[in-house]
Scaffold this motif. Structure first.
Motif, short mmCIF file in Angstrom:
data_model
loop_
_atom_site.label_atom_id
_atom_site.label_comp_id
_atom_site.label_asym_id
_atom_site.label_seq_id
_atom_site.Cartn_x
_atom_site.Cartn_y
_atom_site.Cartn_z
N VAL A 1 0.83 -1.21 0.00
CA VAL A 1 0.00 0.00 0.00
C VAL A 1 0.86 1.26 0.00
O VAL A 1 0.66 2.17 -0.82
CB VAL A 1 -0.98 0.01 1.21
CG1 VAL A 1 -1.57 1.40 1.41
CG2 VAL A 1 -2.09 -0.99 0.98
N LYS A 2 1.83 1.32 0.89
CA LYS A 2 2.65 2.54 0.98
C LYS A 2 3.51 2.73 -0.27
O LYS A 2 3.76 3.87 -0.70
CB LYS A 2 3.50 2.51 2.24
CG LYS A 2 2.69 2.76 3.50
CD LYS A 2 3.51 2.66 4.76
CE LYS A 2 4.41 3.84 4.96
NZ LYS A 2 5.08 3.83 6.27
N ASP A 3 3.92 1.64 -0.88
CA ASP A 3 4.72 1.73 -2.11
C ASP A 3 3.92 2.38 -3.24
O ASP A 3 4.41 3.28 -3.93
CB ASP A 3 5.19 0.34 -2.56
CG ASP A 3 6.24 -0.25 -1.62
OD1 ASP A 3 6.88 0.53 -0.89
OD2 ASP A 3 6.39 -1.48 -1.60
N ILE A 4 2.69 1.92 -3.43
CA ILE A 4 1.87 2.47 -4.51
C ILE A 4 1.44 3.90 -4.19
O ILE A 4 1.38 4.75 -5.09
CB ILE A 4 0.64 1.57 -4.83
CG1 ILE A 4 -0.10 2.08 -6.08
CG2 ILE A 4 -0.30 1.47 -3.66
CD1 ILE A 4 0.70 2.07 -7.34
N LEU A 5 1.18 4.20 -2.92
CA LEU A 5 0.81 5.57 -2.55
C LEU A 5 1.96 6.53 -2.78
O LEU A 5 1.77 7.69 -3.18
CB LEU A 5 0.35 5.63 -1.09
CG LEU A 5 -0.97 4.95 -0.75
CD1 LEU A 5 -1.27 5.08 0.73
CD2 LEU A 5 -2.12 5.51 -1.57
N THR A 6 3.18 6.06 -2.55
CA THR A 6 4.37 6.88 -2.80
C THR A 6 4.44 7.28 -4.27
O THR A 6 4.70 8.45 -4.61
CB THR A 6 5.65 6.10 -2.43
OG1 THR A 6 5.61 5.77 -1.03
CG2 THR A 6 6.90 6.93 -2.69
N LYS A 7 4.17 6.34 -5.16
CA LYS A 7 4.20 6.61 -6.61
C LYS A 7 3.05 7.53 -7.01
O LYS A 7 3.24 8.50 -7.74
CB LYS A 7 4.10 5.29 -7.39
CG LYS A 7 5.33 4.40 -7.24
CD LYS A 7 5.13 3.11 -8.02
CE LYS A 7 6.32 2.17 -7.84
NZ LYS A 7 6.12 0.90 -8.57
N LEU A 8 1.85 7.21 -6.53
CA LEU A 8 0.67 8.00 -6.92
C LEU A 8 0.73 9.43 -6.41
O LEU A 8 0.25 10.36 -7.08
CB LEU A 8 -0.60 7.32 -6.40
CG LEU A 8 -0.96 5.97 -7.01
CD1 LEU A 8 -2.13 5.33 -6.26
CD2 LEU A 8 -1.30 6.10 -8.50
N SER A 9 1.32 9.63 -5.24
CA SER A 9 1.37 10.97 -4.64
C SER A 9 2.18 11.96 -5.46
O SER A 9 2.05 13.17 -5.29
CB SER A 9 1.93 10.88 -3.22
OG SER A 9 3.28 10.46 -3.24
N LYS A 10 3.00 11.47 -6.36
CA LYS A 10 3.81 12.35 -7.21
C LYS A 10 2.99 12.95 -8.35
O LYS A 10 3.37 13.95 -8.95
CB LYS A 10 4.99 11.57 -7.78
CG LYS A 10 5.99 11.13 -6.71
CD LYS A 10 7.03 10.17 -7.28
CE LYS A 10 7.96 9.68 -6.16
NZ LYS A 10 8.92 8.66 -6.64
N LYS A 11 1.83 12.32 -8.64
CA LYS A 11 1.01 12.77 -9.78
C LYS A 11 -0.39 13.23 -9.38
O LYS A 11 -1.02 13.99 -10.12
CB LYS A 11 0.86 11.63 -10.79
CG LYS A 11 2.14 11.20 -11.47
CD LYS A 11 1.83 10.09 -12.47
CE LYS A 11 3.08 9.61 -13.18
NZ LYS A 11 2.76 8.51 -14.14
N TYR A 12 -0.88 12.73 -8.25
CA TYR A 12 -2.29 12.97 -7.91
C TYR A 12 -2.45 13.53 -6.50
O TYR A 12 -1.63 13.26 -5.62
CB TYR A 12 -3.09 11.66 -8.01
CG TYR A 12 -2.94 10.98 -9.33
CD1 TYR A 12 -3.73 11.34 -10.43
CD2 TYR A 12 -1.99 9.97 -9.53
CE1 TYR A 12 -3.59 10.73 -11.65
CE2 TYR A 12 -1.83 9.34 -10.76
CZ TYR A 12 -2.63 9.73 -11.81
OH TYR A 12 -2.47 9.13 -13.03
#
Length: 209
Positions: A89-100
């Motif tokens: 969960v935290k891995d994907i949120l880290t990626k998504l937080s850069k764009k959204y």
């Protein structure tokens, strides 16, 4: 082009739904009421409560309210002692937080939500969180997600919702916002025909966006 992601909490970011069910089972058993999982799932899908089972057996509201308080204690005990992590969960949120821009919209009580996320690091990625006390009507009504849009000052077409339950999907649908259902064994019997997408885990969210 999506700019905003509104996440459900339980069953999407943390694995808590099973333990909420178990807390209800434990409390109702003390009233000699058996809560079957299938019955519970049907109630949850439409946005009801487990106490309907007790009401049907003629148990008074006063008794139910006392047991509801006990249920909440059991649930918090589970939250403190059980593993509720969902891998990655935290891995994907880290990626998504850069764009959204992201937020959590949940039907959890604030006291439970804060306990769940104490030192977990998930809310660090969020612009805000909304709990059940912070909007007028709970899911399956559209109010929670419409309130999320309002706080972001976002358009519906710019936004996507991530859910794992029929009740949450209905809320998103009623709000007129696209919804992704992420697979969860606990809600596998729910009707997800109104979902725009269905994914096996949060990692697949990137492909959709």
């Amino acid at each position: 082009m999506k700019k905003y992601i509104l996440f459900d909490n339980d069953g999407v970011l943390v694995e808590t739904e099973k333990w909420y069910f178990e807390a209800n089972v434990k409390a109702l058993a003390e009233l000699n009421v058996k809560l079957e999982e299938q019955v519970y799932m049907e109630i949850m899908a439409k946005g009801g409560t487990a106490w309907e089972v007790a009401q049907k057996q003629g148990i008074s509201e006063e008794t139910i309210n006392k047991k509801r308080f006990q249920r909440d204690i059991y649930y918090q005990e589970f939250l403190k002692t059980k593993n509720i992590e969902i891998d990655g969960v935290k891995d994907i949120l880290t990626k998504l937080s850069k764009k959204y821009k992201m937020a959590i919209i949940t039907t959890s009580r604030r006291v439970d939500f804060d306990l769940i996320h104490k030192k977990r690091g998930i809310i660090d990625f969020m612009d805000f969180t909304l709990c059940v006390e912070e909007y007028k009507r709970a899911k399956p009504y559209p109010d929670p997600y419409l309130e999320g849009l309002k706080k972001f000052n976002a358009k519906k077409e710019e936004t996507i919702i991530v859910e794992d339950s029929q009740r949450g999907l209905t809320s998103a649908f009623n709000a007129g916002i696209e919804c992704v259902i992420v697979k969860n064994e606990f809600t596998k019997t729910h009707d997800f025909s109104k979902a725009s997408y269905y994914i096996n885990n949060l990692k697949e969210l990137e492909k959709i966006l």
